[in-house]
Every structure is written in structure tokens, then in C-alpha cells.
Design a protein around this motif. Structure first.
Motif, PDB file in Angstrom:
ATOM      1  N   VAL A   1       0.861  -1.178   0.000  1.00  0.00           N
ATOM      2  CA  VAL A   1       0.000   0.000   0.000  1.00  0.00           C
ATOM      3  C   VAL A   1       0.898   1.229   0.000  1.00  0.00           C
ATOM      4  N   ASN A   2       0.927   1.929  -1.128  1.00  0.00           N
ATOM      5  CA  ASN A   2       1.730   3.143  -1.266  1.00  0.00           C
ATOM      6  C   ASN A   2       0.926   4.326  -0.728  1.00  0.00           C
TER       7      ASN A   2
ATOM      8  N   ILE B   1      -1.032  -4.394  -5.342  1.00  0.00           N
ATOM      9  CA  ILE B   1      -0.437  -3.074  -5.149  1.00  0.00           C
ATOM     10  C   ILE B   1      -1.573  -2.065  -5.132  1.00  0.00           C
ATOM     11  N   ILE B   2      -1.645  -1.285  -4.066  1.00  0.00           N
ATOM     12  CA  ILE B   2      -2.735  -0.321  -3.897  1.00  0.00           C
ATOM     13  C   ILE B   2      -2.128   1.041  -3.610  1.00  0.00           C
ATOM     14  N   ASN B   3      -2.363   1.969  -4.511  1.00  0.00           N
ATOM     15  CA  ASN B   3      -1.855   3.327  -4.366  1.00  0.00           C
ATOM     16  C   ASN B   3      -2.915   4.208  -3.715  1.00  0.00           C
ATOM     17  N   ILE B   4      -2.473   5.098  -2.854  1.00  0.00           N
ATOM     18  CA  ILE B   4      -3.386   6.047  -2.213  1.00  0.00           C
ATOM     19  C   ILE B   4      -3.167   7.415  -2.845  1.00  0.00           C
ATOM     20  N   GLY B   5      -4.193   7.897  -3.527  1.00  0.00           N
ATOM     21  CA  GLY B   5      -4.115   9.183  -4.211  1.00  0.00           C
ATOM     22  C   GLY B   5      -4.835  10.271  -3.449  1.00  0.00           C
ATOM     23  N   SER B   6      -5.637  11.041  -4.164  1.00  0.00           N
ATOM     24  CA  SER B   6      -6.380  12.140  -3.539  1.00  0.00           C
ATOM     25  C   SER B   6      -7.507  12.584  -4.454  1.00  0.00           C
ATOM     26  N   ASN B   7      -8.620  12.993  -3.843  1.00  0.00           N
ATOM     27  CA  ASN B   7      -9.726  13.558  -4.603  1.00  0.00           C
ATOM     28  C   ASN B   7      -9.316  14.817  -5.361  1.00  0.00           C
TER      29      ASN B   7
ATOM     30  N   VAL C   1      -6.804   4.196  -4.844  1.00  0.00           N
ATOM     31  CA  VAL C   1      -7.891   4.690  -3.988  1.00  0.00           C
ATOM     32  C   VAL C   1      -7.689   6.182  -3.774  1.00  0.00           C
ATOM     33  N   ASN C   2      -8.679   6.969  -4.139  1.00  0.00           N
ATOM     34  CA  ASN C   2      -8.625   8.410  -3.941  1.00  0.00           C
ATOM     35  C   ASN C   2      -9.502   8.807  -2.759  1.00  0.00           C
ATOM     36  N   PRO C   3      -8.904   9.068  -1.609  1.00  0.00           N
ATOM     37  CA  PRO C   3      -9.718   9.548  -0.481  1.00  0.00           C
ATOM     38  C   PRO C   3     -10.206  10.977  -0.738  1.00  0.00           C
ATOM     39  N   GLY C   4     -11.354  11.272  -0.159  1.00  0.00           N
ATOM     40  CA  GLY C   4     -11.810  12.654  -0.102  1.00  0.00           C
ATOM     41  C   GLY C   4     -11.435  13.244   1.239  1.00  0.00           C
ATOM     42  N   PRO C   5     -12.170  14.266   1.693  1.00  0.00           N
ATOM     43  CA  PRO C   5     -11.868  14.851   3.004  1.00  0.00           C
ATOM     44  C   PRO C   5     -11.934  13.781   4.091  1.00  0.00           C
ATOM     45  N   THR C   6     -10.843  13.617   4.802  1.00  0.00           N
ATOM     46  CA  THR C   6     -10.742  12.547   5.798  1.00  0.00           C
ATOM     47  C   THR C   6     -10.253  13.130   7.116  1.00  0.00           C
ATOM     48  N   ASP C   7     -10.872  12.718   8.182  1.00  0.00           N
ATOM     49  CA  ASP C   7     -10.583  13.273   9.505  1.00  0.00           C
ATOM     50  C   ASP C   7      -9.247  12.756  10.020  1.00  0.00           C
TER      51      ASP C   7
END
Length: 247
Positions: free
Chosen positions: A90-91, A137-143, A184-190
Motif C-alpha cells: 500500500v503506497n 499493489i494499492i496506491n493512495i491518491g487524492s480527490n 484509492v482516492n480519499p476525499g476529506p478525511t478526519d
């Protein structure tokens, strides 16, 4: 707690806090042994390690500056060596350098690209050497890569958009080995960096369809799906976990 990932080994970069910590703990609860990298706050990394061990899984925390390509590649090899295998990468590690484009100099550019783009590439390259059938392989991006609603995000958005190409390219290249690659593109996250009760939270929340921030666990749930058997026919995909921010 389930055993969906029983016998699997995962590496989560930037796994000492926020989304990374939630992902590390979720994968452990699903049955995986989990290693993580961190750059600062060794105490928080140690706490995540203890929580992973508390659910009966092996854990390892490694201090790594993701901008150091050799260190990043070495961390992947170390996990595969010490745990005997590597199934899930997980990147997640990233930097968030924003401001008017006129004020962003070469140092900010180089740091952003090194951590947000080069590190996932280097880690994925190293991981591909170790992964067997059903590797993930799972990349973490951004909204922000899909909807930059605020000024000052050009550099950050550029770096996260690069992950789309990396994900698709690697998904095609590694698919024949049975290795999937997704984004995976997270949105606003606490998180500490963007708390749900922060000064701009009400405005940010207003851009979502659901009218609220995500919890880090919401992002971790999507990662866990992609890491498990149920996500085995998904590759090269971008999944927005953003409460409708990009609608």
C-alpha cells in the motif's frame, strides 16, 4: 476480526498515523502480518505495531524517508526477507506542499515528486520482484487529482494525478502474473492534517454529497476490499472514497 488475509504479508508506507495507520490495522484484523514505514513520530509507529501484535499478527516498523529511493527499495526487500514473502503493498506515504504556484520553488517540486510519485514507483518495482499470484499493489491518491476546488493545489494535484498513469501501466504489465494494481482516492478525511473540526471543515464538507468527512477506517475498508479475494478481478481502477466530492 476475520482471516480473509490469513498468511499474507503487507507493507504500508506512511503507516504510523492517519489513513496509513487505519489501513495497517485493518489489514492486520483481516489476518495479514503487517510492516509499515514512517518518517517521524517513532512513538506512534510503535503504538501501531503494538496494536497489530495485539490481534495476533507479526509487525515491523521501519524509519524510512520515502524521498530516498534506495531506502524505499531496501525497505520492501527487508520485509520480503524477514517475513518470507510480500503479498500486499500500500503506497500511502505522501507530502502535502501547497501554495501559489509562484511561491513553489525547485525544492518543493523535487520533494513532492520524490515522495508522491517516485516512491510509489520504486516501491512497486521492488515489490513486483517478490509478489506471487494474487499480489496486490494499492496506491493512495487524492480527490484533488480529479477536482481541485481551491487555488494553490497545482503541484499536489499533479503529483497525485501521476498515480493514475502508474496504476494503469502497472496494472497492464503485472496482470499476466495475477498481480492487481489499483488506486484509492480519499476525499476529506478526519486526520491530524485535515481534522473534521478544523477551521475550513464546514466549507470542505459542503463540497461532498454526503455532507461529512470520512473516517480513516472508511478508506481502509476500500483498501481491504482490494487486498482480498473479492477484489481479485479489479485492476487498473480508480476508486473514489470521497463522499461524492467529485460528483
Amino acid at each position: 476480526m476475520s482471516n480473509v488475509l490469513e498468511g499474507k504479508v503487507a507493507l504500508v508506507t506512511g503507516g504510523s498515523r492517519g489513513i496509513g495507520a487505519a489501513v495497517a490495522l485493518r489489514l492486520a484484523r483481516e489476518g495479514a502480518d503487517v510492516a509499515l514505514t514512517y518518517e517521524q513520530r517513532a512513538d506512534r509507529a510503535a503504538d501501531v505495531v503494538e496494536q497489530i501484535k495485539a490481534v495476533g499478527r507479526r509487525a515491523l516498523a521501519m524509519p524510512v524517508d520515502s524521498a530516498d529511493a534506495d531506502a524505499m527499495s531496501g525497505a520492501v526487500d527487508r520485509v520480503a526477507g524477514e517475513f518470507g514473502r510480500l503479498d500486499i503493498l500500500v503506497n500511502n506515504a505522501g507530502v502535502f506542499l501547497v501554495g501559489p504556484v509562484e511561491e513553489l520553488g525547485p525544492a518543493e517540486f523535487e520533494r513532492t515528486v520524490a515522495v508522491n510519485v517516485r516512491a510509489p514507483f520504486v516501491a512497486s518495482k521492488a515489490a513486483a520482484r517478490h509478489m506471487r499470484e494474487s499480489g496486490r499493489i494499492i496506491n493512495i491518491g487524492s480527490n484533488i487529482a480529479e477536482r481541485a476546488v481551491f487555488p494553490g493545489f497545482a503541484l499536489y494535484a499533479m503529483s497525485k494525478t501521476a498515480l493514475v498513469g502508474l496504476t494503469k501501466g502497472l496494472g497492464r504489465e503485472l496482470g499476466g502474473r495475477g498481480v492487481t494494481v489499483n488506486l484509492v482516492n480519499p476525499g476529506p478525511t478526519d486526520t491530524d492534517a485535515n481534522p473534521a473540526d478544523g477551521p475550513n471543515a464546514e466549507m470542505i464538507t459542503g463540497f461532498t454529497a454526503l455532507g461529512r468527512y470520512a473516517a480513516p477506517a472508511d478508506i481502509a475498508a476500500a483498501v481491504a476490499f482490494l487486498a482480498g479475494e473479492d477484489g481479485g478481478y479489479v485492476t487498473g481502477a480508480t476508486i473514489n472514497v470521497d463522499g461524492g466530492f467529485t460528483i
